[in-house]
Design a protein around this motif. Sequence first.
Motif, mmCIF file in Angstrom:
data_model
loop_
_atom_site.group_PDB
_atom_site.id
_atom_site.type_symbol
_atom_site.label_atom_id
_atom_site.label_comp_id
_atom_site.label_asym_id
_atom_site.label_seq_id
_atom_site.Cartn_x
_atom_site.Cartn_y
_atom_site.Cartn_z
ATOM 1 N N MET A 1 -82.217 -29.230 -39.736
ATOM 2 C CA MET A 1 -83.300 -29.806 -38.956
ATOM 3 C C MET A 1 -84.126 -28.657 -38.359
ATOM 4 N N ARG A 2 -85.437 -28.716 -38.560
ATOM 5 C CA ARG A 2 -86.325 -27.713 -37.970
ATOM 6 C C ARG A 2 -86.445 -27.925 -36.484
ATOM 7 N N ARG A 3 -86.484 -26.829 -35.750
ATOM 8 C CA ARG A 3 -86.575 -26.903 -34.295
ATOM 9 C C ARG A 3 -87.739 -26.050 -33.809
ATOM 10 N N ILE A 4 -88.274 -26.442 -32.652
ATOM 11 C CA ILE A 4 -89.406 -25.750 -32.043
ATOM 12 C C ILE A 4 -88.886 -24.955 -30.850
ATOM 13 N N SER A 5 -89.140 -23.665 -30.841
ATOM 14 C CA SER A 5 -88.674 -22.793 -29.765
ATOM 15 C C SER A 5 -89.383 -23.113 -28.451
ATOM 16 N N LEU A 6 -88.646 -22.969 -27.366
ATOM 17 C CA LEU A 6 -89.253 -23.099 -26.036
ATOM 18 C C LEU A 6 -89.636 -21.728 -25.477
ATOM 19 N N GLY A 7 -89.349 -20.680 -26.229
ATOM 20 C CA GLY A 7 -89.732 -19.335 -25.813
ATOM 21 C C GLY A 7 -88.762 -18.683 -24.847
ATOM 22 N N ILE A 8 -87.641 -19.315 -24.594
ATOM 23 C CA ILE A 8 -86.617 -18.748 -23.713
ATOM 24 C C ILE A 8 -85.322 -18.729 -24.522
ATOM 25 N N ASP A 9 -84.861 -17.513 -24.851
ATOM 26 C CA ASP A 9 -83.739 -17.371 -25.769
ATOM 27 C C ASP A 9 -82.516 -18.189 -25.367
ATOM 28 N N TRP A 10 -82.116 -18.088 -24.109
ATOM 29 C CA TRP A 10 -80.883 -18.787 -23.697
ATOM 30 C C TRP A 10 -81.060 -20.307 -23.743
ATOM 31 N N LEU A 11 -82.280 -20.794 -23.450
ATOM 32 C CA LEU A 11 -82.524 -22.238 -23.495
ATOM 33 C C LEU A 11 -82.566 -22.727 -24.944
ATOM 34 N N ASP A 12 -83.218 -21.946 -25.817
ATOM 35 C CA ASP A 12 -83.221 -22.287 -27.236
ATOM 36 C C ASP A 12 -81.794 -22.299 -27.782
ATOM 37 N N TYR A 13 -80.985 -21.329 -27.372
ATOM 38 C CA TYR A 13 -79.580 -21.271 -27.806
ATOM 39 C C TYR A 13 -78.826 -22.516 -27.339
ATOM 40 N N ALA A 14 -79.024 -22.898 -26.088
ATOM 41 C CA ALA A 14 -78.335 -24.075 -25.542
ATOM 42 C C ALA A 14 -78.763 -25.347 -26.267
ATOM 43 N N MET A 15 -79.987 -25.354 -26.797
ATOM 44 C CA MET A 15 -80.499 -26.530 -27.518
ATOM 45 C C MET A 15 -80.351 -26.374 -29.039
ATOM 46 N N LEU A 16 -79.436 -25.474 -29.433
ATOM 47 C CA LEU A 16 -79.129 -25.246 -30.851
ATOM 48 C C LEU A 16 -80.354 -24.796 -31.642
ATOM 49 N N GLY A 17 -81.224 -24.037 -31.003
ATOM 50 C CA GLY A 17 -82.388 -23.477 -31.687
ATOM 51 C C GLY A 17 -83.724 -23.996 -31.198
ATOM 52 N N GLY A 18 -83.715 -24.903 -30.239
ATOM 53 C CA GLY A 18 -84.965 -25.431 -29.696
ATOM 54 C C GLY A 18 -85.023 -26.945 -29.801
ATOM 55 N N VAL A 19 -86.191 -27.484 -29.547
ATOM 56 C CA VAL A 19 -86.405 -28.928 -29.578
ATOM 57 C C VAL A 19 -86.495 -29.380 -31.033
ATOM 58 N N PRO A 20 -85.724 -30.391 -31.435
ATOM 59 C CA PRO A 20 -85.827 -30.880 -32.819
ATOM 60 C C PRO A 20 -87.247 -31.359 -33.131
ATOM 61 N N ARG A 21 -87.759 -30.927 -34.271
ATOM 62 C CA ARG A 21 -89.102 -31.310 -34.716
ATOM 63 C C ARG A 21 -89.232 -32.830 -34.705
ATOM 64 N N GLY A 22 -90.375 -33.324 -34.195
ATOM 65 C CA GLY A 22 -90.646 -34.749 -34.176
ATOM 66 C C GLY A 22 -90.056 -35.480 -32.986
ATOM 67 N N ASN A 23 -89.483 -34.749 -32.050
ATOM 68 C CA ASN A 23 -88.866 -35.365 -30.877
ATOM 69 C C ASN A 23 -89.652 -35.042 -29.615
ATOM 70 N N TRP A 24 -89.413 -35.850 -28.600
ATOM 71 C CA TRP A 24 -89.993 -35.632 -27.284
ATOM 72 C C TRP A 24 -88.965 -34.919 -26.419
ATOM 73 N N LEU A 25 -89.434 -34.082 -25.531
ATOM 74 C CA LEU A 25 -88.576 -33.451 -24.535
ATOM 75 C C LEU A 25 -89.238 -33.679 -23.188
ATOM 76 N N LEU A 26 -88.537 -34.321 -22.278
ATOM 77 C CA LEU A 26 -89.048 -34.568 -20.939
ATOM 78 C C LEU A 26 -88.348 -33.614 -19.990
ATOM 79 N N ILE A 27 -89.130 -32.828 -19.291
ATOM 80 C CA ILE A 27 -88.589 -31.864 -18.333
ATOM 81 C C ILE A 27 -88.925 -32.388 -16.946
ATOM 82 N N THR A 28 -87.907 -32.584 -16.125
ATOM 83 C CA THR A 28 -88.107 -33.115 -14.783
ATOM 84 C C THR A 28 -87.576 -32.131 -13.749
ATOM 85 N N GLY A 29 -88.002 -32.315 -12.517
ATOM 86 C CA GLY A 29 -87.511 -31.479 -11.426
ATOM 87 C C GLY A 29 -88.454 -31.528 -10.250
ATOM 88 N N GLU A 30 -87.986 -30.990 -9.173
ATOM 89 C CA GLU A 30 -88.775 -30.931 -7.944
ATOM 90 C C GLU A 30 -89.969 -29.998 -8.132
#
Length: 175
Positions: A1-30
């Motif tokens: 599965m192709r993944r899109i990098s978030l530009g942060i190595d450790w975060l991409d690693y935690a997400m197995l290479g980035g956000v899966p192509r064709g998917n949504w990622l919702l980032i929430t926080g204060e």
Amino acid sequence: MRRISLGIDWLDYAMLGGVPRGNWLLITGEPGVGKSILTIQAAGANVDAMPVVYVSTETRFFDVVRQAKQFHIDLSDAVSLADVLAGKVKDVKTNLVVIDLFGLAREYRELLRAGEEEEGKSKARSPLSMEVVMASIERAYEVLGVGEEGKVTKDVLVIIDSLAPMWPMRQRWPG
């Protein structure tokens, strides 16, 4: 599965290479935890690999570019959709279109005119309405040369920062 990098190595690693192509990622926080910086970093990390549409609902175009520069992210090739629609930018040679919804204050009605003529209705819409957001993204696809008769012809990273101002509008997402 192709993944899109978030530009942060450790975060991409935690997400197995980035956000899966064709998917949504919702980032929430204060407020102030770095959500916008993460979205700017993702845009910068991908702009050489694919077209990027960056929708800003809270920050002006020049502030997005300035904020990126403060974090050593080069978005200087970005163009504002409002500037393209106003005729200030004629020949677009970039992979990054920034849609500053409030910067579209004068132009956003033009984005909807064709749709209103087809439907035979005319009503004022907020720049934060889903109709305006979707029409703006479609126009950005045209500017980037990735759309063809309502179809996207290649991968495009679409970033919306942020959804929070759209909640009071109580608009339904298309689909």
